[in-house]
Design a protein around this motif. Structure first.
Motif, PDB file in Angstrom:
ATOM      1  N   ASN A  80     -12.422   0.773   4.810  1.00 46.53           N
ATOM      2  CA  ASN A  80     -11.798   0.450   3.807  1.00 46.53           C
ATOM      3  C   ASN A  80     -12.474   1.236   2.907  1.00 46.53           C
ATOM      4  O   ASN A  80     -12.099   2.078   1.860  1.00 46.53           O
TER       5      ASN A  80
ATOM      6  N   PHE B 277      -7.782  -5.636  10.349  1.00 44.40           N
ATOM      7  CA  PHE B 277      -7.134  -4.708   8.906  1.00 44.40           C
ATOM      8  C   PHE B 277      -5.647  -5.802   9.574  1.00 44.40           C
ATOM      9  O   PHE B 277      -5.364  -5.044   9.733  1.00 44.40           O
ATOM     10  N   GLU B 278      -5.819  -6.529   7.999  1.00 42.57           N
ATOM     11  CA  GLU B 278      -4.129  -6.924   7.282  1.00 42.57           C
ATOM     12  C   GLU B 278      -3.912  -5.112   7.600  1.00 42.57           C
ATOM     13  O   GLU B 278      -2.518  -5.534   7.310  1.00 42.57           O
ATOM     14  N   ASP B 279      -4.376  -4.535   6.042  1.00 45.60           N
ATOM     15  CA  ASP B 279      -3.840  -3.636   5.472  1.00 45.60           C
ATOM     16  C   ASP B 279      -3.498  -2.167   6.621  1.00 45.60           C
ATOM     17  O   ASP B 279      -5.150  -1.185   5.992  1.00 45.60           O
ATOM     18  N   LYS B 280      -2.695  -2.021   7.882  1.00 47.08           N
ATOM     19  CA  LYS B 280      -3.426  -0.509   8.500  1.00 47.08           C
ATOM     20  C   LYS B 280      -2.387   0.708   7.485  1.00 47.08           C
ATOM     21  O   LYS B 280      -3.020   1.596   8.822  1.00 47.08           O
ATOM     22  N   LYS B 281      -2.115   0.282   7.273  1.00 48.18           N
ATOM     23  CA  LYS B 281      -1.328   1.615   6.715  1.00 48.18           C
ATOM     24  C   LYS B 281      -3.204   2.231   5.634  1.00 48.18           C
ATOM     25  O   LYS B 281      -3.213   3.530   5.748  1.00 48.18           O
ATOM     26  N   GLN B 282      -3.867   1.622   5.022  1.00 44.86           N
ATOM     27  CA  GLN B 282      -4.758   2.452   4.179  1.00 44.86           C
ATOM     28  C   GLN B 282      -5.447   2.824   5.691  1.00 44.86           C
ATOM     29  O   GLN B 282      -6.442   3.447   4.862  1.00 44.86           O
TER      30      GLN B 282
ATOM     31  N   TYR C 194      -5.014  -9.655  12.650  1.00 46.45           N
ATOM     32  CA  TYR C 194      -3.383  -9.317  12.515  1.00 46.45           C
ATOM     33  C   TYR C 194      -3.108  -8.324  13.978  1.00 46.45           C
ATOM     34  O   TYR C 194      -3.441  -6.932  13.757  1.00 46.45           O
TER      35      TYR C 194
ATOM     36  N   ASP D  33      -1.489  -5.823  16.414  1.00 49.10           N
ATOM     37  CA  ASP D  33      -0.995  -4.563  16.474  1.00 49.10           C
ATOM     38  C   ASP D  33       0.186  -4.640  17.424  1.00 49.10           C
ATOM     39  O   ASP D  33       0.153  -5.290  18.696  1.00 49.10           O
TER      40      ASP D  33
END
Length: 196
Positions: free
Chosen positions: A100, A120-125, A162, A164
């Motif tokens: 990222n 990855f905690e922020d999968k949208k990123q 995290y 999915d």
């Protein structure tokens, strides 16, 4: 324990999936075997990115069938081991950094990742960045673990992850310029294939 420390420790413990015996290699294929590789639609003209190259277990199957493979991983000792394991493949380059945060100077025809998205905690990123890095008509292939545990339990240590779900990943992809083309299951994973 953080992810970098965990994967560096695996190397110190000589836990290297690239060097596993054939029966364990076969077991690992239950997440990303031949069906996963076929979904990449590789050819000698394609520039490929692996997110989470690890010690090179999948990269050795991809490198002979593409023009160039870039592997990124956050663990310094893991990248060092991958460089050693994959030294016979001159078309592979390595990046030791957080996907990222790293600024890529090129785009890719194929981007793939297996068992890495859980870190990855922020999968949208992540999905947004993949979208930006993928060439028109490019392929993004993702293998996500069916296990929904919030920790990897190594007996001597636990690492927070995290988990999915296919629905979450599909939803995030639908917000990008990519389109989900195929979803299939292996014994231990969901494989999601998208095109730009």
């Amino acid at each position: 324990m953080n992810v970098i420390t965990h994967y560096d420790m695996l190397i110190d413990e000589n836990n290297d999936s690239f060097r596993d015996p054939p029966e364990i290699q076969e077991y690992m294929n239950k997440w990303d075997g031949q069906l996963f590789l076929d979904a990449l639609k590789l050819d000698k003209k394609k520039n490929v990115l692996e997110i989470g190259i690890g010690t090179g277990r999948i990269a050795r199957k991809v490198a002979p069938y593409c023009l160039k493979l870039t592997g990124i991983d956050i663990s310094p000792k893991t990248v060092e081991r991958a460089q050693e394991n994959l030294k016979d493949y001159p078309n592979i380059s390595f990046v030791c950094d957080d996907f990222n945060r790293y600024v890529f100077e090129e785009t890719f025809d194929v981007i793939y990742s297996s068992l890495t998205m859980m870190h990855f905690e922020d999968k949208k990123q992540v999905i947004s960045k993949v979208d930006r890095l993928l060439n028109k008509e490019g392929i993004f292939c993702l293998s996500i673990d069916k296990d929904q545990s919030e920790y990897i339990d190594m007996q001597t240590r636990k690492i927070m992850v995290y988990p999915d779900t296919p629905n979450n990943i599909i939803s995030l992809i639908s917000e990008s310029d990519m389109t989900v083309k195929n979803i299939f299951e292996t014994e231990f994973a969901y494989i999601i294939v998208s095109n730009k």
